[in-house]
Write a protein that holds these residues in place. Structure first.
Motif, PDB file in Angstrom:
ATOM      1  N   THR A 317       0.854  -1.193   0.000  1.00  0.00           N
ATOM      2  CA  THR A 317       0.000   0.000   0.000  1.00  0.00           C
ATOM      3  C   THR A 317       0.887   1.239   0.000  1.00  0.00           C
ATOM      4  OG1 THR A 317      -1.751  -1.162   1.197  1.00  0.00           O
ATOM      5  CG2 THR A 317      -1.824   1.247   1.219  1.00  0.00           C
ATOM      6  N   VAL A 323      -5.271   0.726   5.291  1.00  0.00           N
ATOM      7  CA  VAL A 323      -5.400  -0.697   5.612  1.00  0.00           C
ATOM      8  C   VAL A 323      -6.378  -0.794   6.767  1.00  0.00           C
ATOM      9  CG1 VAL A 323      -4.261  -2.770   6.457  1.00  0.00           C
ATOM     10  CG2 VAL A 323      -3.079  -1.285   4.830  1.00  0.00           C
ATOM     11  N   ASP A 352      -7.259  -3.353   1.961  1.00  0.00           N
ATOM     12  CA  ASP A 352      -6.376  -2.210   1.650  1.00  0.00           C
ATOM     13  C   ASP A 352      -6.713  -1.699   0.264  1.00  0.00           C
ATOM     14  OD1 ASP A 352      -4.348  -3.235  -0.489  1.00  0.00           O
ATOM     15  OD2 ASP A 352      -4.366  -4.832   1.022  1.00  0.00           O
TER      16      ASP A 352
END
Length: 358
Positions: A317, A323, A352
């Motif tokens: 990410t 997340v 995510d």
């Protein structure tokens, strides 16, 4: 006197052949107990047969993807096909044996219409299936330049050797499977260790950037240290998991299930990865139901799974991403999409908006 002499010579030859066969069986037994490779079981067995009994050609192979694959050849002449040659079921002596699962002794191969020749000089062939239980996994084949070269005694010896080889191959396959499982388990544990190590590294990195004698940051420093200590505890726990591999290999591992309150586990998870998420500029959140929930699990294994999921999510990410760890009590209609027969349950997700794991 001449007939008696001939009789004695023939008797001597039979006795000599019997000794050769017994010596061969002993040799094959040693191969089966000392070899952990399928290919080596086939190669060494073919070489031993050729050496001890002097057959013109000894070949062995296995079934792979509905084809018969030549795996080993020991011969005094150059054969027509290389190792790895593929053959259809029902084609030639070997193909017929693999199709029917029954041994075949052909006294004159020149009379066989679909005969597959390893060498043009071959006139007789004896082939036995390699069988594990009811499943035919391969074949053992011997060939000779003489017509009618093989008797029932040869067939009996070859069937016995084929049984030894099949068991040796099965043992080797089981051994390879165990090694594969062990390697997968070790890789999994090593991957698990990366999460806590990343947390510790992030904590130490932030500590080095914070003035240790600055009283205004004492609370923040204490938080970094506590986070690192929690991650160290996870590392110790995972090392204990490595030691448990011995129990798994021996088949003695049992899950240590107990009632566990789920909220503290997820809150600890967020605290453990808070610094990692902050360092990457990722928003890490945990969403829980209002009521306290207790479930019966092996909490150490459960934490390892969560660590893996959260670590992977954070790793893939980018800055500005999110997340979310979410535990929720879905309506029955939503639950039944995942578990059609379930009446009640919980769903735990790690979501995510990153690029995904490649």
């Amino acid at each position: 006197p001449i007939s008696m002499a001939i009789h004695h010579v023939m008797l001597h030859e039979k006795q000599k052949r019997r000794i050769q066969q017994l010596t061969l069986l002993k040799h094959i037994g040693r191969i089966m107990t000392s070899t952990t490779s399928v290919d080596q079981v086939l190669i060494c067995s073919a070489e031993a047969l050729h050496e001890h009994l002097g057959y013109s050609i000894v070949a062995a192979g296995l079934v792979e993807e509905q084809r018969i694959v030549l795996k080993a050849v020991s011969s005094s002449v150059a054969v027509n096909f290389p190792i790895g040659h593929r053959q259809h079921l029902g084609e030639g002596v070997v193909g017929e044996v693999m199709r029917t699962g029954k041994s075949l002794n052909i006294g004159n191969v020149t009379l066989m219409e679909n005969y597959v020749s390893l060498h043009d000089s071959i006139r007789s062939e004896l082939c036995c299936p390699l069988r594990v239980g009811e499943k035919v996994i391969g074949y053992l084949d011997v060939e000779d330049t003489r017509i009618g070269a093989f008797e029932e005694a040869d067939a009996l010896v070859l069937r016995t050797i084929a049984d030894f080889m099949a068991q040796g191959i099965n043992n080797a396959l089981n051994f390879e499977h165990v090694l594969q499982l062990r390697d997968e388990m070790v890789n999994m544990v090593v991957h698990d260790l990366r999460g806590p190590l990343t947390v510790i590294y992030s904590s130490l990195e932030l500590l080095t950037n914070t003035g240790m004698d600055d009283y205004q940051h004492q609370s923040e420093i204490r938080n970094y240290i506590d986070t690192g200590l929690v991650a160290c505890e996870r590392l110790v726990s995972m090392v204990d998991g490595l030691l448990a591999l011995q129990s798994m290999d021996a088949g003695n591992y049992t899950m240590k299930k107990r009632p566990v309150s789920i909220a503290p586990v997820l809150q600890e998870l967020r605290a453990r990865y808070r610094l990692v998420a902050a360092g990457k500029g990722v928003d890490l959140s945990v969403s829980l139901p209002q009521q306290n929930i207790t479930i019966v699990i092996d909490d150490e294994l459960f934490k390892r799974v969560l660590d893996n999921l959260v670590y992977n999510a954070l790793s893939h990410t980018d800055t500005g991403g999110m997340v979310q760890v979410r535990l929720w009590h879905p309506p029955k209609s939503a639950l039944n999409q995942l578990l059609p027969q379930a009446d009640d349950g919980l769903i735990l997700t790690v979501e995510d908006n990153g690029s995904g794991i490649p």
